[in-house]
Scaffold this motif. Structure first.
Motif: not given
Length: 402
Positions: A171-183, A362-371
């Motif tokens: 949850y925390i790593v996903s929240a960081s990804a969603m709460g950020s922006v890309s340089a 969710a799609g990115t994490v799914q590609g790394i680890d389906p569960d």
């Protein structure tokens, strides 16, 4: 009085995060307090000290130069595309002046990654944050990494650690990804909004994502499960391959953003057309404006601009930040909003916290680890709420010093 309401807004945001927590006994209150202090000091320093204003001005000037270099590349490839308005004056073409600049910024990021400059900077800043807050290294590294790279890229960078991530850490790593922006797209933001607000929003939103994540999904890890590896972070075999990869990635991002804008803006007009059929003169933005007006009031927005600010905030959540930024840009050009409102709303908009990001993460994490991808999908709405609360926290803190 604005300060009192601002403090109430901060307490309200933290209170909601506490009520949403799934493990209140293990909340890292010390780390949360440290990050709040960092946010307050950073914002005060940037907005209210000559040195802070000089630093942010210097960084802004550097970005401006990079944007101008990027425009030279665009002009070379598209020399016959004239940016001329109906009255003969120079006019801005969004795709040329904003989106295509992403290609140059993505190229720079790719080269800095290949040279191992950026990964080391990210690693040691992440280690410092971990040290002062008590947060795990992976979560801290990912938060800093998310300031430079997109949601997908930041998560892929820690894929070797995914087997250590339980649902709370995920949850925390996903929240960081969603709460950020890309340089890589900061240059695009700077082409639409005042530089100082965009630049201060980046670290504010990073800390806000960690604060809300630490409240909602507290974590404690074993030392052997808390390692960060920055080896082989670039797939390029040479400097020029890194440039080429960055350019191609930037081109894909520019086209994706363009496609999303076409889809979202057209869909928004469709929804407004349906609403207007039943309620003449009413739009989705107006409805969102009234719904979010109370929150905007607590954040420090002047009373006469509450509906407009709430409308922009709601538009960002249901579509994406670019759609809302384009609307804000037109209001800035028309001088329809006060500087304080522009600053607060700009900070709120500078993040990926919107519905479409749930699917991307969710799609990115799914590609790394389906569960684990399935787990992200289950707490997707909770993720969006937490990230939106983080944006409110950042914007409120900015409003305290405007």
């Amino acid at each position: 009085m604005d300060i009192i309401f601002g403090l109430l807004a901060i307490i309200l945001v933290l209170g909601i995060g506490f009520l949403m927590s799934n493990d209140r006994k293990n909340i890292n209150y010390t780390g949360i307090g440290v990050m709040l202090v960092f946010q307050l000091i950073t914002t005060w320093f940037v907005f209210n000290t000559p040195i802070g204003q000089w630093i942010i001005g210097t960084i802004s000037a550097g970005f401006t130069n990079l944007i101008n270099y990027g425009k030279e590349g665009v002009a070379f490839v598209l020399p016959n595309v004239a940016n001329v308005g109906e009255d003969g004056s120079s006019a801005s073409v969004f795709f040329l002046d904003v989106l295509l600049i992403i290609i140059f910024f993505a190229t720079i990021l790719s080269v800095l990654t290949y040279l191992r400059i950026l990964p080391l900077i990210i690693k040691y800043i992440g280690m410092f944050i971990s040290w002062i807050t008590g947060l795990p290294k992976v979560e801290s590294f990912n938060a800093v990494n998310s300031m430079f790279f997109g949601q997908s890229e930041a998560l892929i960078a820690i894929k070797s650690q995914f087997h250590h991530l339980n649902d709370n850490r995920l949850y925390i790593v996903s929240a960081s990804a969603m709460g950020s922006v890309s340089a890589s797209i900061v240059g695009a933001y700077l082409g639409m909004l005042p530089d100082e607000f965009v630049l201060v929003a980046i670290p504010l939103n990073m800390f806000s994502a960690l604060i809300l994540g630490s409240l909602i999904a507290p974590v404690k890890v074993k030392r052997e499960e808390d390692r960060v590896d920055v080896k082989d972070v670039s797939g390029a075999k040479s400097f020029f391959e890194a440039m080429g990869n960055g350019a191609l990635d930037g081109g894909k991002i520019a086209l994706i953003v363009a496609a999303m804008l076409i889809a979202f803006i057209a869909s928004l007009e469709l929804v407004n057309g349906i609403i207007a059929f039943f309620f003449n003169g009413v739009t989705l933005q107006t409805i969102l404006g009234y719904v979010l007006a109370p929150i905007a009031f607590l954040m420090g927005i002047p009373s006469g601009e509450l509906v407009q600010a709430g409308s922009l905030m709601g538009t960002k959540v249901v579509t994406n930040e670019f759609v809302a930024m384009l609307e804000l840009q037109s209001l800035i050009n028309d001088a329809s909003l006060s500087d304080k409102t522009v600053g607060i709303v700009s900070v709120f908009l500078t993040s990926f916290a919107n519905f479409s990001s749930i699917g991307i993460i969710a799609g990115t994490v799914q590609g790394i680890d389906p569960d684990k991808g399935a787990s992200v999908s289950k707490f997707g709405l909770k993720l969006l709420i937490g990230a939106t609360l983080g944006s409110i926290l950042s914007a409120t803190i900015a409003g305290l010093f405007l």
